[in-house]
Scaffold this motif. Structure first.
Motif, mmCIF file in Angstrom:
data_model
loop_
_atom_site.group_PDB
_atom_site.id
_atom_site.type_symbol
_atom_site.label_atom_id
_atom_site.label_comp_id
_atom_site.label_asym_id
_atom_site.label_seq_id
_atom_site.Cartn_x
_atom_site.Cartn_y
_atom_site.Cartn_z
ATOM 1 N N PRO A 162 0.725 1.567 -7.127
ATOM 2 C CA PRO A 162 0.650 -0.376 -6.581
ATOM 3 C C PRO A 162 -1.196 -0.887 -6.239
ATOM 4 O O PRO A 162 -1.550 -1.892 -5.909
ATOM 5 C CB PRO A 162 1.425 -0.549 -5.454
ATOM 6 N N THR A 163 -1.905 0.331 -5.732
ATOM 7 C CA THR A 163 -3.626 -0.395 -5.563
ATOM 8 C C THR A 163 -4.286 0.131 -6.827
ATOM 9 O O THR A 163 -4.133 1.029 -7.055
ATOM 10 C CB THR A 163 -3.636 0.025 -4.275
ATOM 11 N N ARG A 164 -5.869 -0.227 -7.144
ATOM 12 C CA ARG A 164 -6.549 0.464 -7.439
ATOM 13 C C ARG A 164 -6.559 1.870 -6.685
ATOM 14 O O ARG A 164 -7.391 2.726 -7.385
ATOM 15 C CB ARG A 164 -7.867 -0.803 -8.020
ATOM 16 N N ARG A 165 -6.286 2.127 -5.756
ATOM 17 C CA ARG A 165 -7.226 2.781 -5.165
ATOM 18 C C ARG A 165 -5.749 4.137 -5.354
ATOM 19 O O ARG A 165 -6.798 5.682 -5.687
ATOM 20 C CB ARG A 165 -7.307 2.980 -3.648
ATOM 21 N N SER A 166 -5.022 3.801 -4.810
ATOM 22 C CA SER A 166 -3.660 5.193 -5.606
ATOM 23 C C SER A 166 -3.890 5.490 -7.094
ATOM 24 O O SER A 166 -3.292 6.440 -7.416
ATOM 25 C CB SER A 166 -2.756 4.040 -4.960
ATOM 26 N N ALA A 167 -4.356 4.190 -7.736
ATOM 27 C CA ALA A 167 -4.075 4.259 -9.712
ATOM 28 C C ALA A 167 -4.827 5.767 -9.837
ATOM 29 O O ALA A 167 -5.003 6.546 -10.325
ATOM 30 C CB ALA A 167 -4.825 3.106 -10.623
ATOM 31 N N ARG A 168 -6.311 5.771 -8.776
ATOM 32 C CA ARG A 168 -7.597 6.085 -9.893
ATOM 33 C C ARG A 168 -6.921 7.880 -8.800
ATOM 34 O O ARG A 168 -7.599 8.975 -9.252
ATOM 35 C CB ARG A 168 -8.880 6.211 -9.183
ATOM 36 N N ILE A 169 -6.466 7.893 -7.787
ATOM 37 C CA ILE A 169 -6.353 8.980 -7.201
ATOM 38 C C ILE A 169 -4.776 10.088 -7.783
ATOM 39 O O ILE A 169 -5.020 10.898 -8.332
ATOM 40 C CB ILE A 169 -5.333 8.997 -5.495
ATOM 41 N N GLY A 170 -3.596 9.031 -8.081
ATOM 42 C CA GLY A 170 -2.796 9.400 -9.063
ATOM 43 C C GLY A 170 -3.215 10.221 -10.594
ATOM 44 O O GLY A 170 -3.489 10.901 -11.149
ATOM 45 N N PHE A 171 -4.245 9.411 -11.374
ATOM 46 C CA PHE A 171 -4.779 9.874 -12.659
ATOM 47 C C PHE A 171 -5.904 10.939 -12.513
ATOM 48 O O PHE A 171 -5.239 11.615 -12.991
ATOM 49 C CB PHE A 171 -6.293 8.947 -12.882
ATOM 50 N N THR A 172 -6.338 11.138 -11.501
ATOM 51 C CA THR A 172 -7.268 12.181 -11.535
ATOM 52 C C THR A 172 -6.540 13.663 -10.631
ATOM 53 O O THR A 172 -6.836 14.531 -11.135
ATOM 54 C CB THR A 172 -8.077 11.674 -9.717
ATOM 55 N N VAL A 173 -6.053 13.170 -9.968
ATOM 56 C CA VAL A 173 -4.719 14.456 -9.642
ATOM 57 C C VAL A 173 -3.752 15.242 -10.845
ATOM 58 O O VAL A 173 -3.958 16.545 -10.943
ATOM 59 C CB VAL A 173 -3.684 14.264 -8.201
ATOM 60 N N GLU A 188 0.699 -0.991 0.196
ATOM 61 C CA GLU A 188 0.589 0.253 0.028
ATOM 62 C C GLU A 188 1.251 1.305 -0.046
ATOM 63 O O GLU A 188 1.884 1.335 0.886
ATOM 64 C CB GLU A 188 -1.388 -0.102 1.380
ATOM 65 N N LYS A 189 0.477 2.286 -0.796
ATOM 66 C CA LYS A 189 1.379 3.877 -1.270
ATOM 67 C C LYS A 189 0.909 5.284 -0.574
ATOM 68 O O LYS A 189 -0.486 4.875 -0.570
ATOM 69 C CB LYS A 189 1.389 3.938 -2.320
ATOM 70 N N PRO A 190 1.061 5.510 1.050
ATOM 71 C CA PRO A 190 -0.013 6.744 1.095
ATOM 72 C C PRO A 190 -0.262 7.154 0.409
ATOM 73 O O PRO A 190 0.261 7.564 -0.661
ATOM 74 C CB PRO A 190 1.295 7.582 2.199
ATOM 75 N N ASP A 191 -1.541 8.288 0.337
ATOM 76 C CA ASP A 191 -2.470 8.802 -0.382
ATOM 77 C C ASP A 191 -1.495 10.075 -1.097
ATOM 78 O O ASP A 191 -1.347 10.267 -1.768
ATOM 79 C CB ASP A 191 -3.704 9.039 0.379
ATOM 80 N N ALA A 192 -0.781 10.547 0.759
ATOM 81 C CA ALA A 192 -0.559 11.602 0.513
ATOM 82 C C ALA A 192 0.940 11.808 -0.975
ATOM 83 O O ALA A 192 1.401 12.568 -1.999
ATOM 84 C CB ALA A 192 0.654 11.893 1.800
ATOM 85 N N ALA A 193 1.799 10.535 -0.698
ATOM 86 C CA ALA A 193 2.712 10.261 -1.886
ATOM 87 C C ALA A 193 2.024 10.048 -2.259
ATOM 88 O O ALA A 193 2.738 10.849 -4.040
ATOM 89 C CB ALA A 193 3.107 9.103 -1.164
ATOM 90 N N VAL A 194 0.891 9.516 -3.293
ATOM 91 C CA VAL A 194 0.932 9.547 -4.643
ATOM 92 C C VAL A 194 0.447 10.490 -4.739
ATOM 93 O O VAL A 194 0.271 11.754 -6.210
ATOM 94 C CB VAL A 194 -0.291 9.055 -4.539
ATOM 95 N N VAL A 195 -0.463 11.927 -4.413
ATOM 96 C CA VAL A 195 -0.316 12.911 -4.363
ATOM 97 C C VAL A 195 0.680 14.005 -4.991
ATOM 98 O O VAL A 195 0.515 14.541 -6.154
ATOM 99 C CB VAL A 195 -0.935 13.970 -3.390
#
Length: 259
Positions: A131-142, A16-23
Motif C-alpha cells: 500500500p505504500t512506497r516504504r512497504s513496496a521497497r521492503i517487499g522488493f528488497t526482501v 499502512e501495512k506493518p513492516d513485519a507483515a511485509v517481510v
C-alpha cells in the motif's frame, strides 16, 4: 510528477501495512520460489551444461523462465543462438516491470543498476501488492535478496546432485524444468485473453515441434500474443459498432414515439 507521487503516497498511507507483515509475505514468496532453483540446476546439468555454466546462468541471468527456456532448447539439440533468442524474448517482460517499479520505488540513481538485477515476476508482484512506497521497497528488497540467494544456492545443489545421479532422464528429472515453469506461469493467467494466448502458444509450439528445428517452435509460439490481441481488437470494435447501432435505433424509436 513529484507532487502527484507524494499525494498518491499520502492517500495510500491510510492503509499502512506493518513492516513485519511485509517481510513475512516477501520471505514466503522468496523461499517458495527460490527452492525451485534445484530443478533448474538438475535440468541444466542434464542438458549438458557444466557446473560453472549452470551457476553463471543463475548468477547473471536470474530469471527462471528464460533460464529454463534456454537449457530446455539446448537439451533437445537446439541451436545455441535460437535457444538464446527464445530466452531473450521471455526476459524482455522484465524491462516493462522495471518501468513500473522505477516510479513506484523511486530508488536513488546509484542503487538502480543493482536493483535492476532483481526485477523479476516475484519481486514485481510483491512490490505492487504493497500500500505504500516504504512497504513496496521492503517487499522488493526482501523478496529479491531471499530469492537471489536461495535460487543460486539450490542451483548449485541441483547441478551437483545431477552429476552424482548421472542421467537425469532415467529418473524423470528432465521434466522438472517444464513442470516448475508451468507452476510459475499458471497463476498469472487471470483473464480470458491471457488464457487464450497461453492456449494458442501451446498449440503452435507443439504443432510445429515435428517440422521445425529445436528451439524455433518456442519463438513461433510468441506469435500467439499478437494474433489473440488482433482478434480481441476486432471483437471489441464489433461490439462498439453494435452498441452504437443499438443506441441509434433506440433514439429513432424515441423520436418516432414523440411524433
Amino acid at each position: 510528477m513529484a507532487e502527484q507521487s507524494a499525494l498518491a503516497d499520502l492517500r495510500r498511507g491510510d492503509s499502512e501495512k506493518p513492516d513485519a507483515a511485509v517481510v513475512r509475505d516477501a520471505l514466503g514468496v522468496g523461499v517458495a520460489v527460490g527452492l525451485s532453483g534445484f530443478a533448474f540446476g538438475v535440468t541444466s546439468a542434464g542438458s549438458g551444461l557444466t557446473l560453472p555454466q549452470t551457476c553463471a546462468l543463475s548468477l547473471l541471468v536470474f530469471t527462471g523462465a528464460s533460464q529454463f527456456a534456454l537449457v530446455g532448447a539446448l537439451a533437445t539439440g537446439g541451436n545455441p543462438l535460437t535457444a538464446a533468442a527464445g530466452a531473450f524474448f521471455l526476459g524482455v517482460r522484465n524491462a516493462f516491470y522495471g518501468l513500473r517499479l522505477s516510479q513506484l520505488l523511486a530508488l536513488p540513481r546509484a542503487v538502480r543498476p543493482f536493483a535492476a538485477q532483481w526485477v523479476i515476476d516475484e519481486t514485481t508482484a510483491v512490490a505492487l501488492a504493497q500500500p505504500t512506497r516504504r512497504s513496496a521497497r521492503i517487499g522488493f528488497t526482501v523478496t529479491g535478496l531471499t530469492l537471489y540467494v536461495l535460487w543460486n544456492l539450490t542451483t548449485l545443489l541441483g547441478a551437483l546432485g545431477a552429476q552424482a545421479i548421472g542421467d537425469t532422464r532415467a529418473w524423470g528429472l528432465d521434466a522438472a524444468g517444464p513442470a516448475v515453469f508451468l507452476a510459475l506461469l499458471a497463476p498469472m493467467l487471470r483473464t480470458t485473453a491471457e488464457r487464450a494466448v497461453a492456449g494458442a502458444a501451446v498449440v503452435l509450439g507443439l504443432g510445429l515441434l515435428p517440422v521445425l528445428p529445436a528451439g524455433v517452435p518456442v519463438l513461433a509460439a510468441a506469435l500467439a500474443a499478437p494474433a489473440v490481441l488482433f482478434l480481441e481488437g476486432r471483437r471489441a470494435a464489433a461490439n462498439a459498432r453494435g452498441a452504437r447501432t443499438e443506441t441509434v435505433r433506440k433514439a429513432d424509436e424515441t423520436r418516432g414515439g414523440d411524433r
